[in-house]
Design an enzyme around this catalytic site. Structure first.
Site, PDB file in Angstrom:
ATOM      1  N   ASP A  70      32.994 -20.493  63.199  1.00  0.00           N
ATOM      2  CA  ASP A  70      34.263 -21.148  62.846  1.00  0.00           C
ATOM      3  C   ASP A  70      35.288 -20.264  62.131  1.00  0.00           C
ATOM      4  O   ASP A  70      36.073 -20.760  61.311  1.00  0.00           O
ATOM      5  CB  ASP A  70      34.007 -22.375  61.969  1.00  0.00           C
ATOM      6  CG  ASP A  70      33.367 -23.515  62.737  1.00  0.00           C
ATOM      7  OD1 ASP A  70      33.281 -23.432  63.978  1.00  0.00           O
ATOM      8  OD2 ASP A  70      32.950 -24.505  62.097  1.00  0.00           O
ATOM      9  N   LYS A 180      31.336 -25.732  69.863  1.00  0.00           N
ATOM     10  CA  LYS A 180      30.514 -26.751  69.208  1.00  0.00           C
ATOM     11  C   LYS A 180      31.376 -27.950  68.846  1.00  0.00           C
ATOM     12  O   LYS A 180      32.611 -27.854  68.788  1.00  0.00           O
ATOM     13  CB  LYS A 180      29.817 -26.194  67.977  1.00  0.00           C
ATOM     14  CG  LYS A 180      30.714 -25.858  66.786  1.00  0.00           C
ATOM     15  CD  LYS A 180      29.857 -25.268  65.671  1.00  0.00           C
ATOM     16  CE  LYS A 180      30.679 -24.988  64.422  1.00  0.00           C
ATOM     17  NZ  LYS A 180      31.155 -26.223  63.760  1.00  0.00           N
ATOM     18  N   CYS A 213      29.105 -25.964  58.140  1.00  0.00           N
ATOM     19  CA  CYS A 213      28.735 -25.561  59.502  1.00  0.00           C
ATOM     20  C   CYS A 213      27.801 -24.358  59.536  1.00  0.00           C
ATOM     21  O   CYS A 213      26.927 -24.282  60.410  1.00  0.00           O
ATOM     22  CB  CYS A 213      29.987 -25.285  60.323  1.00  0.00           C
ATOM     23  SG  CYS A 213      30.983 -26.765  60.637  1.00  0.00           S
TER      24      CYS A 213
END
Length: 270
Positions: A70, A180, A213
């Site tokens: 991310d 994702k 995450c």
């Protein structure tokens, strides 16, 4: 490690063609009209001794991969979602510099780089309310897929500016990209299948957010049987510091090992 899937060879002047290789990475078959070889070609180990906590570790670089979670504009760039919310981007951008040093070093010894990025479907058909709520808890926010004020980019939507990796981190053609849709990158994605086809056993983890995450992708990897190594200075979070501390403590206590970019680079260089 090889990631090339060869095409079927054609017979020349009536001579028998070599078997066709089916598969990407070490897990591959060799197929001919009369025989299928299920054996995997041996890949020699490439050990690296890394200073880590709670113990030093030796890993096989030929069976390792780097997961970058991310590092996207919505989380790490001015004009993105976190910036719009008024968050201090300093901790989100802190991993950029150590990653700029670590990723080329890993590529040089053949360790695959996996960009594990949030990338919504435009129609959000696979997102339940439990996930949508995280990004719009009072119903009055932008929400996943909603347009950001200023640039109109759709929040974390696949192929949008919002979901793109920050400009400061270079993605190469040979890198692997996985979208994702949950806090964990293993849920409802092909990540596990890709890693198993590459015969990966050890995963380095980096990115944002350390306690969200990154941590939950790491814990799912642990439950799936991967060796997990958190590269602490290549991770960041806007959460209170006790969240980061608890995450680091839990990785060292239950889920794997913790090291730094400098220590990994030093181990590779030996």
């Amino acid at each position: 490690m090889s990631m090339v899937m060869t095409t079927k060879p054609q017979p020349i002047d009536g001579k028998k063609a070599d078997p066709t290789r089916l598969g990407v990475g070490p897990y591959a078959w060799k197929v001919s009209p009369t025989h299928v070889n299920l054996g995997m070609e041996p890949v020699p180990a490439l050990p690296a001794a890394i200073t880590a906590e709670p113990q030093n570790i030796t890993i096989d670089l030929n069976r390792s991969a780097m997961i970058v979670v991310d590092m996207q504009n919505d989380f790490c760039a001015p004009g993105g979602w976190c910036d719009y919310l008024g968050a201090d981007l300093t901790p989100e951008r802190a991993p950029i510099k150590p990653l700029q040093a670590l990723l080329p070093a890993l590529r040089k010894v053949g360790v695959p780089i996996v960009w594990l990025n949030w990338g919504n479907r435009p129609d959000r058909m696979n997102l339940p309310p439990t996930t949508l709520y995280v990004f719009n808890p009072d119903g009055n926010g932008i929400g996943l897929g909603g347009p950001l004020p200023g640039n109109g980019a759709h929040l974390l939507e696949k192929d949008s500016w919002s979901a793109a990796v920050v400009d400061e981190l270079e993605q190469l053609p040979e890198d692997i990209k996985v979208d994702k849709y949950r806090i964990s990158g293993f849920w409802d994605t092909p990540l596990d299948s890709i890693l198993r086809n590459l015969d990966v056993k050890t995963l380095f983890f980096s990115g944002v957010n350390t306690d969200q995450c990154v941590l939950h992708s790491l814990t799912d990897a642990h439950f799936l049987g991967y060796n997990c190594v958190l590269v602490e200075d290549c991770c960041g979070t806007t959460s209170p510091d006790f969240c980061r501390e608890a995450s680091i403590w839990n990785v060292k206590k239950c889920f794997g090992f913790v090291t730094s970019a400098e220590k990994v680079i030093s181990a590779i260089a030996k």
